[in-house]
Write a protein that holds these residues in place. Structure first.
Motif, PDB file in Angstrom:
ATOM      1  N   ALA A   1       0.828  -1.205   0.000  1.00 27.12           N
ATOM      2  CA  ALA A   1       0.000   0.000   0.000  1.00 27.12           C
ATOM      3  C   ALA A   1       0.864   1.257   0.000  1.00 27.12           C
ATOM      4  O   ALA A   1       0.565   2.236  -0.690  1.00 27.12           O
ATOM      5  N   ALA A   2       1.946   1.236   0.790  1.00 24.94           N
ATOM      6  CA  ALA A   2       2.849   2.388   0.835  1.00 24.94           C
ATOM      7  C   ALA A   2       3.510   2.615  -0.521  1.00 24.94           C
ATOM      8  O   ALA A   2       3.698   3.756  -0.949  1.00 24.94           O
ATOM      9  N   LEU A   3       3.858   1.517  -1.214  1.00 23.79           N
ATOM     10  CA  LEU A   3       4.457   1.656  -2.544  1.00 23.79           C
ATOM     11  C   LEU A   3       3.463   2.284  -3.514  1.00 23.79           C
ATOM     12  O   LEU A   3       3.819   3.177  -4.295  1.00 23.79           O
ATOM     13  N   GLY A   4       2.203   1.814  -3.486  1.00 27.33           N
ATOM     14  CA  GLY A   4       1.190   2.402  -4.351  1.00 27.33           C
ATOM     15  C   GLY A   4       1.021   3.885  -4.096  1.00 27.33           C
ATOM     16  O   GLY A   4       0.897   4.683  -5.035  1.00 27.33           O
ATOM     17  N   THR A   5       1.036   4.274  -2.816  1.00 21.44           N
ATOM     18  CA  THR A   5       0.924   5.696  -2.480  1.00 21.44           C
ATOM     19  C   THR A   5       2.099   6.481  -3.045  1.00 21.44           C
ATOM     20  O   THR A   5       1.941   7.569  -3.599  1.00 21.44           O
ATOM     21  N   ALA A   6       3.313   5.917  -2.922  1.00 24.12           N
ATOM     22  CA  ALA A   6       4.505   6.598  -3.427  1.00 24.12           C
ATOM     23  C   ALA A   6       4.459   6.751  -4.946  1.00 24.12           C
ATOM     24  O   ALA A   6       4.953   7.746  -5.490  1.00 24.12           O
ATOM     25  N   LEU A   7       3.878   5.763  -5.635  1.00 23.00           N
ATOM     26  CA  LEU A   7       3.789   5.823  -7.095  1.00 23.00           C
ATOM     27  C   LEU A   7       2.579   6.612  -7.576  1.00 23.00           C
ATOM     28  O   LEU A   7       2.406   6.827  -8.776  1.00 23.00           O
ATOM     29  N   GLY A   8       1.726   7.007  -6.645  1.00 24.60           N
ATOM     30  CA  GLY A   8       0.585   7.842  -7.009  1.00 24.60           C
ATOM     31  C   GLY A   8      -0.611   7.079  -7.518  1.00 24.60           C
ATOM     32  O   GLY A   8      -1.399   7.617  -8.303  1.00 24.60           O
ATOM     33  N   SER A   9      -0.776   5.818  -7.063  1.00 19.98           N
ATOM     34  CA  SER A   9      -1.936   5.046  -7.520  1.00 19.98           C
ATOM     35  C   SER A   9      -2.412   4.104  -6.419  1.00 19.98           C
ATOM     36  O   SER A   9      -1.602   3.426  -5.784  1.00 19.98           O
ATOM     37  N   PRO A  10      -3.733   4.024  -6.203  1.00 17.01           N
ATOM     38  CA  PRO A  10      -4.277   3.063  -5.238  1.00 17.01           C
ATOM     39  C   PRO A  10      -4.552   1.703  -5.862  1.00 17.01           C
ATOM     40  O   PRO A  10      -5.033   0.801  -5.184  1.00 17.01           O
ATOM     41  N   LEU A  11      -4.279   1.543  -7.161  1.00 20.54           N
ATOM     42  CA  LEU A  11      -4.579   0.293  -7.864  1.00 20.54           C
ATOM     43  C   LEU A  11      -3.401  -0.662  -7.685  1.00 20.54           C
ATOM     44  O   LEU A  11      -2.479  -0.718  -8.510  1.00 20.54           O
TER      45      LEU A  11
END
Length: 507
Positions: free
Chosen positions: A345-355
């Motif tokens: 989830a933290a990686l998705g946030t860092a990349l700018g996507s919740p998918l």
């Protein structure tokens, strides 16, 4: 005081002086100063300097054998004359006051080999300045005391890391419940023995868990949340801390500019508390972000339509795409260990996507093409070419190959097709027809095709190909030998390799 909200490893906890005194193998005895339970030790340091002030950082157990003590000041035998007593008192007053001024936590005085007893004037000075004084028996070495301090610190460190791991797992499980926000708050309050409050963008409390430690806690937290809420200051910090008497307060801004803030009030702050609260803040950022923007409902709608037979292109707009080629597929693996839900989830946030999709040892993220992925600390990433919904499967395969190459070459991020190739000079249909014909002998063995592709991309390296494919190097050799036999060609010939690579790029 502001702190980052990114979960981190908790600092090494200090050692209570009482735990050191409880070690029977050391035989230490406190003979002056305040009670041991009120003192903690951060490290041990040995010095025979008459003025150790310049060499102390604060928090030390300072160990000395009294070599620096003048003979007159250290004499305890008989009845000293008034001038000797005054000289002794002045020396030890200066010595102890300098240790206290430097932030020293305690003083250990060794009874061997210089002194048979602890000087009475030193005992009096430690009582006067509130510095715990330990008597170190002759059988106990200073290195043994230092080793015991490090052992106790290592035990405390292990306990804190175990506590963080267990809390992270329980918080992740709470986030997956039907009522995720209240569940995460309840779990956080339980783990920290605290009151946890979720404040909305307007400052009102929209969810809470745990009891207030003292009256006025909720109002104090409300004021503290104003420090980190976006719009209240030009450069609002991500988190802030304060105190209400002996109660420790902390506030964490959630989801960037969403306006949600997590407030936490605890009776005392342990070293791991900030790390645990940061994990909860990351989870709540994701949960409140969906609630604030409505994107969660849109994604749910997209999923339902896909399950009911809609084509990806028909639901892509609900996911935030802007055009037919508005997506990037990212594959990622952590540099150490396997991914977990919080890390994904933290990686998705860092990349700018919740998918985000967590599948065994790989995290897959579907990112709008306008948000160019960047290398992330602790992760290895492979990025596919921009693709529309109809080409997502191909982009997924490209990202997988890019990740394999990144891992084999120890590169933080590899992009598929970073530069245009010769394939653009040949019509697409002709290139695909040539590729099918050339690679037809390998059609029955997908593993052979993928091994050949990876082996060629890594310049014929057996070891790096084995790493990229997670197989033994002998398996790679056997597959490449089999490819050479089926294709009836010499794979050491650079012209052959070039033609095969061209075909594999268009296959």
């Amino acid at each position: 005081m502001s702190e980052p909200t990114t979960p981190s490893v908790p600092p090494t906890p200090p050692v209570p002086l009482s735990a050191l005194l409880a070690r029977e193998d050391l035989g230490l005895r406190q003979i002056a100063g305040p009670p041991a339970p009120d003192t903690v030790i951060h490290w041990a340091h040995t010095s025979e300097m008459a003025d150790p002030y310049p060499y102390l950082l604060g928090g030390e157990l300072l160990l000395t054998a009294g070599v620096h003590v003048p003979e007159a000041a250290g004499a305890d035998g008989g009845t000293p004359c008034s001038s000797e007593a005054e000289s002794s008192g002045d020396y030890f007053d200066d010595y102890v006051s300098r240790i206290v001024a430097a932030g020293g936590a305690a003083l250990g005085f060794g009874l061997a080999p210089v002194h048979d007893t602890v000087p009475r004037a030193l005992v009096a000075a430690c009582d006067a300045y509130g510095l715990p004084l330990l008597e170190v028996p002759p059988r106990t070495t200073f290195s043994g005391v230092a080793r015991a301090v490090w052992q106790l610190m290592a035990q405390a460190r292990l306990a804190e890391l175990r506590r963080v791991t267990e809390a992270q797992q329980s918080l992740a499980a709470a986030a997956s419940r039907p009522d995720p926000v209240p569940s995460v708050l309840r779990q956080l309050a339980q783990r920290l023995s605290a009151q946890a409050l979720l404040h909305g963008p307007d400052g009102t409390v929209i969810a809470s868990a745990g009891r207030a430690p003292v009256p006025g806690t909720q109002e104090a937290l409300r004021k503290l949340t104003g420090v980190v809420r976006p719009g209240t200051a030009r450069d609002a910090p991500a988190s802030a801390t304060d105190s209400l008497g002996e109660i420790q307060l902390a506030a964490y801004a959630l989801g960037g500019s969403s306006g949600f803030v997590l407030g936490v009030a605890t009776g005392r702050r342990e070293p791991a508390d900030h790390t645990i609260a940061s994990v909860a803040a990351v989870l709540l950022s994701l949960l409140t972000g969906e609630h604030q923007s409505g994107a969660g409902a849109a994604r749910s709608s997209a999923l339902v339509r896909l399950l009911l037979g809609a084509a990806p292109a028909e639901v892509a707009a609900l996911l935030g795409g802007t055009d037919d080629a508005g997506w990037l597929v990212v594959h990622a693996r952590p540099e150490n260990g396997t991914p977990d839900p919080v890390g994904a989830a933290a990686l998705g946030t860092a990349l700018g996507s919740p998918l985000v999709d967590l599948a065994r040892d790989v995290v897959r993220v579907l990112v709008p093409a306008g948000r160019e992925p960047a290398a992330q600390p602790g992760w290895t990433l492979g990025v596919g070419a921009p693709a529309g919904p109809a080409d997502w499967p191909s982009a997924d395969a490209q990202a997988a190959r890019a990740l394999a190459r990144a891992r084999a070459t120890r590169t933080p991020l590899v992009r598929h097709g970073a530069r245009p190739g010769l394939s653009e000079l040949v019509p697409r249909a002709d290139a695909e027809e040539h590729a099918r014909a050339l690679l037809a002998p390998l059609a029955a063995g997908p593993a052979l095709t993928e091994t050949l592709r990876t082996w060629l991309s890594l310049h014929g390296s057996w070891d790096r190909t084995a790493v990229a494919l997670d197989v033994h190097r002998n398996t790679v050799r056997q597959r490449i030998t089999r490819c050479a036999a089926l294709l009836d060609t010499d794979l050491d010939d650079p012209d052959v390799r070039m033609e095969l690579w061209f075909a594999l790029r268009n296959h």
